[in-house]
Scaffold this motif. Structure first.
Motif, PDB file in Angstrom:
ATOM      1  N   CYS A 231       0.826  -1.209   0.000  1.00 18.37           N
ATOM      2  CA  CYS A 231       0.000   0.000   0.000  1.00 18.37           C
ATOM      3  C   CYS A 231       0.861   1.261   0.000  1.00 18.37           C
ATOM      4  N   HIS A 232       0.403   2.269  -0.749  1.00  9.19           N
ATOM      5  CA  HIS A 232       1.134   3.521  -0.900  1.00  9.19           C
ATOM      6  C   HIS A 232       0.361   4.688  -0.295  1.00  9.19           C
ATOM      7  N   VAL A 233       1.116   5.650   0.239  1.00 13.16           N
ATOM      8  CA  VAL A 233       0.569   6.949   0.638  1.00 13.16           C
ATOM      9  C   VAL A 233       1.289   8.007  -0.191  1.00 13.16           C
ATOM     10  N   TYR A 234       0.518   8.841  -0.895  1.00 11.13           N
ATOM     11  CA  TYR A 234       1.091   9.931  -1.688  1.00 11.13           C
ATOM     12  C   TYR A 234       0.719  11.254  -1.041  1.00 11.13           C
ATOM     13  N   VAL A 235       1.737  12.051  -0.691  1.00 14.98           N
ATOM     14  CA  VAL A 235       1.537  13.385  -0.120  1.00 14.98           C
ATOM     15  C   VAL A 235       1.705  14.395  -1.241  1.00 14.98           C
ATOM     16  N   ASP A 236       0.612  15.051  -1.579  1.00 16.10           N
ATOM     17  CA  ASP A 236       0.561  15.956  -2.728  1.00 16.10           C
ATOM     18  C   ASP A 236       1.103  17.349  -2.380  1.00 16.10           C
ATOM     19  N   ALA A 237       1.315  18.141  -3.419  1.00 13.83           N
ATOM     20  CA  ALA A 237       1.793  19.515  -3.218  1.00 13.83           C
ATOM     21  C   ALA A 237       0.798  20.345  -2.417  1.00 13.83           C
ATOM     22  N   GLU A 273      10.805  19.550   1.299  1.00  9.24           N
ATOM     23  CA  GLU A 273      11.686  20.232   2.250  1.00  9.24           C
ATOM     24  C   GLU A 273      10.990  20.482   3.580  1.00  9.24           C
ATOM     25  N   ALA A 274       9.722  20.868   3.518  1.00  6.73           N
ATOM     26  CA  ALA A 274       8.979  21.149   4.747  1.00  6.73           C
ATOM     27  C   ALA A 274       8.451  19.878   5.407  1.00  6.73           C
ATOM     28  N   PHE A 275       8.087  18.901   4.597  1.00  4.44           N
ATOM     29  CA  PHE A 275       7.396  17.720   5.124  1.00  4.44           C
ATOM     30  C   PHE A 275       8.339  16.649   5.654  1.00  4.44           C
ATOM     31  N   LEU A 276       9.426  16.388   4.935  1.00  3.04           N
ATOM     32  CA  LEU A 276      10.269  15.249   5.290  1.00  3.04           C
ATOM     33  C   LEU A 276      10.814  15.307   6.725  1.00  3.04           C
ATOM     34  N   PRO A 277      11.373  16.440   7.201  1.00  2.00           N
ATOM     35  CA  PRO A 277      11.856  16.448   8.582  1.00  2.00           C
ATOM     36  C   PRO A 277      10.759  16.123   9.592  1.00  2.00           C
ATOM     37  N   ARG A 278       9.550  16.593   9.328  1.00  6.22           N
ATOM     38  CA  ARG A 278       8.443  16.356  10.261  1.00  6.22           C
ATOM     39  C   ARG A 278       8.005  14.897  10.256  1.00  6.22           C
ATOM     40  N   VAL A 279       7.870  14.329   9.082  1.00  9.85           N
ATOM     41  CA  VAL A 279       7.409  12.943   9.031  1.00  9.85           C
ATOM     42  C   VAL A 279       8.498  11.990   9.509  1.00  9.85           C
ATOM     43  N   LEU A 280       9.778  12.309   9.223  1.00 10.67           N
ATOM     44  CA  LEU A 280      10.863  11.465   9.709  1.00 10.67           C
ATOM     45  C   LEU A 280      10.903  11.463  11.236  1.00 10.67           C
ATOM     46  N   ALA A 299      17.631  14.972   3.294  1.00  7.35           N
ATOM     47  CA  ALA A 299      16.784  15.622   4.300  1.00  7.35           C
ATOM     48  C   ALA A 299      17.099  15.104   5.696  1.00  7.35           C
ATOM     49  N   ALA A 300      17.361  13.803   5.806  1.00  5.37           N
ATOM     50  CA  ALA A 300      17.680  13.218   7.107  1.00  5.37           C
ATOM     51  C   ALA A 300      19.014  13.735   7.625  1.00  5.37           C
ATOM     52  N   ALA A 301      19.984  13.903   6.716  1.00  7.87           N
ATOM     53  CA  ALA A 301      21.294  14.403   7.119  1.00  7.87           C
ATOM     54  C   ALA A 301      21.242  15.871   7.529  1.00  7.87           C
ATOM     55  N   ALA A 302      20.415  16.643   6.839  1.00  5.95           N
ATOM     56  CA  ALA A 302      20.332  18.083   7.103  1.00  5.95           C
ATOM     57  C   ALA A 302      19.496  18.399   8.335  1.00  5.95           C
ATOM     58  N   ASN A 303      18.597  17.496   8.697  1.00  2.16           N
ATOM     59  CA  ASN A 303      17.687  17.745   9.817  1.00  2.16           C
ATOM     60  C   ASN A 303      17.664  16.509  10.728  1.00  2.16           C
ATOM     61  N   PRO A 304      18.680  16.329  11.557  1.00  2.00           N
ATOM     62  CA  PRO A 304      18.729  15.141  12.420  1.00  2.00           C
ATOM     63  C   PRO A 304      17.480  15.046  13.299  1.00  2.00           C
ATOM     64  N   THR A 305      16.807  13.914  13.191  1.00  2.00           N
ATOM     65  CA  THR A 305      15.555  13.720  13.940  1.00  2.00           C
ATOM     66  C   THR A 305      15.592  12.469  14.801  1.00  2.00           C
ATOM     67  N   GLY A 306      16.723  11.765  14.749  1.00  2.00           N
ATOM     68  CA  GLY A 306      16.774  10.500  15.460  1.00  2.00           C
ATOM     69  C   GLY A 306      16.230   9.349  14.641  1.00  2.00           C
ATOM     70  N   ALA A 307      15.812   9.645  13.410  1.00  4.93           N
ATOM     71  CA  ALA A 307      15.255   8.592  12.557  1.00  4.93           C
ATOM     72  C   ALA A 307      16.364   7.681  12.047  1.00  4.93           C
ATOM     73  N   THR A 308      16.028   6.404  11.915  1.00  5.73           N
ATOM     74  CA  THR A 308      16.925   5.456  11.261  1.00  5.73           C
ATOM     75  C   THR A 308      16.600   5.465   9.777  1.00  5.73           C
ATOM     76  N   VAL A 309      17.515   5.992   8.976  1.00  9.69           N
ATOM     77  CA  VAL A 309      17.279   6.129   7.539  1.00  9.69           C
ATOM     78  C   VAL A 309      18.405   5.423   6.800  1.00  9.69           C
ATOM     79  N   VAL A 310      18.036   4.491   5.943  1.00  8.24           N
ATOM     80  CA  VAL A 310      19.011   3.764   5.141  1.00  8.24           C
ATOM     81  C   VAL A 310      18.694   3.981   3.666  1.00  8.24           C
ATOM     82  N   GLU A 311      19.668   3.717   2.820  1.00  5.03           N
ATOM     83  CA  GLU A 311      19.471   3.922   1.385  1.00  5.03           C
ATOM     84  C   GLU A 311      18.523   2.875   0.822  1.00  5.03           C
ATOM     85  N   ALA A 312      17.526   3.321   0.079  1.00  4.93           N
ATOM     86  CA  ALA A 312      16.569   2.409  -0.546  1.00  4.93           C
ATOM     87  C   ALA A 312      17.183   1.736  -1.762  1.00  4.93           C
TER      88      ALA A 312
END
Length: 424
Positions: A231-237, A273-280, A299-312
């Motif tokens: 299942c996919h979630v698409y966040v629109d503009a 830019e606005a959404f990724l730091p918040r959702v992460l 985005a994860a590197a620029a805005n450290p959130t404690g999220a575990t992010v790996v390359e897809a």
């Protein structure tokens, strides 16, 4: 024909006879039988838990993980919940005999299309022994005879539950052979069930993608595909980002091991830019590991959130994780999101988050899945959440039934034409 094939054919033949007797029964008779089944499950809970302990012990000895052992385990409280689920089916309307359409034709013939049972329904399923009672009850209420083939890991539990259900039916107007266990514990018995065309009307696999695809590939009996959900979630503009964060987190983390949980998040580049730091940050708090594309990694590197992010990797876009993992990609527009979904979706559920009515209509009209959510979590694709009551599964195919399969979807139809000496 092998011995196991002969045994499977024998139970299927008894099921056909039972289905013929079951089809015309009234709702009152079927509901009485369902209540007897529910009561029997509770009264004989000790017998069921003793059999279940054998399965649990074998699973532990085999090194089965704690989560799978927990899904396998039954106790008196869980058996009471299974019985309550059967009682809830009693409260649902009986679809059999319902008039779908019809009327008096210009020539005076009375034409009616009515719902009738499918006949003999074979169900091949994994893991949880509660499915045994659920499937038997749904089949009975919709007038179908059930042939149940659970996994070998729950063999003792399933044997005990089916024995209890059959004993309960012996004191009712429903034929005992309306509920039967497919004999055998090996793949040979499953294969025999899949090849029993002419004796079994339809097969419904319930489990992981590998089980479903094996049944689809090997069966000569018609199959209703259920359950596999990428299942996919698409966040629109034009998305409300507060809603988008909440919906994404709920769709992934509320219960990650089910087919309607989100596995991929697609984000329009205009809000990335606005959404990724918040959702992460939200996903990190929920314990989700993100498999991200280069934009997500940046985005994860620029805005450290404690999220575990790996390359897809390419495999991530096709993964039904059923775990606390989520693939995340930034896309240039809605058409790119739709192209991604067309390539990887299993046609279960897709969601769009947007305040644009035109974009939501565009998305809905072009997504080819059983359910499309607009500003709502994918977790709502469920028979109970849709108000249908219990379901046998979520159909991801296009023939016969699509989406949550409640009681009406467990029926077919036939035409009844009444005349008065009419000749053509």
């Amino acid at each position: 024909m092998s011995d196991i094939e002969r045994e499977v054919h024998a139970v299927a033949e008894r099921a056909r006879d039972a289905a013929a007797d079951l089809a015309p029964l009234s709702r009152a008779v079927k509901d009485e039988a369902l209540l007897a089944m529910a009561d029997a499950l509770v009264k004989r809970a000790d017998e069921i838990t003793a059999a279940n302990a054998e399965d649990v012990e074998r699973a532990r000895e085999a090194g089965t993980g704690p989560a799978m052992v927990d899904r396998l385990t039954l106790d008196p409280q869980r058996i009471e919940a299974i019985a309550d689920a059967v009682r809830e089916i009693v409260e649902l309307p009986d679809p059999v005999g319902e008039s779908v359409r019809g009327g008096i034709l210009p020539n005076g013939l009375d034409l009616r299309q009515i719902r009738v049972p499918l006949g003999v329904v074979g169900i091949i399923y994994e893991g949880r022994p509660n499915v045994t009672a659920d499937a038997a009850a749904l089949c009975l209420k919709s007038g179908n005879a059930a042939l149940l083939r659970g996994s070998s890991s729950a063999y003792s539990s399933n044997t005990a539950i089916i024995g209890v259900l059959r004993d309960a039916l012996a004191g009712t107007g429903v034929p005992v052979d309306a509920v039967q266990m497919v004999p055998g514990r090996t793949r040979e018995s499953s294969n025999a069930l899949m090849r029993a065309r002419g004796l079994v009307d339809v097969l419904i696999p319930r489990g992981g993608g590998s089980l479903i695809q094996a049944v689809v590939r090997d069966s000569t009996v018609p199959v209703i595909e259920t359950g596999e959900g990428l299942c996919h979630v698409y966040v629109d503009a034009d998305a409300d980002l507060d809603k988008a964060v909440a919906i994404t987190t709920n769709a992934k983390a509320q219960r990650c091991s089910v087919c309607n949980s989100a596995e991929t998040l697609l984000v329009h580049e205009a809000v990335a830019e606005a959404f990724l730091p918040r959702v992460l940050a939200s996903l990190a708090e929920a314990g989700v590991t993100v498999h991200g594309d280069p934009r997500v990694l940046e985005a994860a590197a620029a805005n450290p959130t404690g999220a575990t992010v790996v390359e897809a990797t390419e495999e991530d876009w096709a993964a039904e994780y059923l775990s606390m993992d989520l693939a995340v990609r930034v896309v240039p527009d809605v058409d790119a999101a739709l192209a991604h979904i067309r390539k990887y979706s299993t046609q279960h559920t897709e969601a769009i988050i947007t305040d644009s009515l035109s974009t939501s209509r565009y998305f809905v009209s072009r997504v080819d899945s059983a359910a499309v959510m607009v500003n709502a979590s994918t977790r709502f694709t469920d028979g109970g959440e849709f108000g249908f009551g219990a379901e046998i599964g979520i159909s991801t195919q296009k023939l016969h039934a699509r989406g949550p399969m409640g009681l009406p979807e467990m029926t077919s139809t036939k035409y009844v034409v009444t005349g008065d000496g009419h000749l053509r």
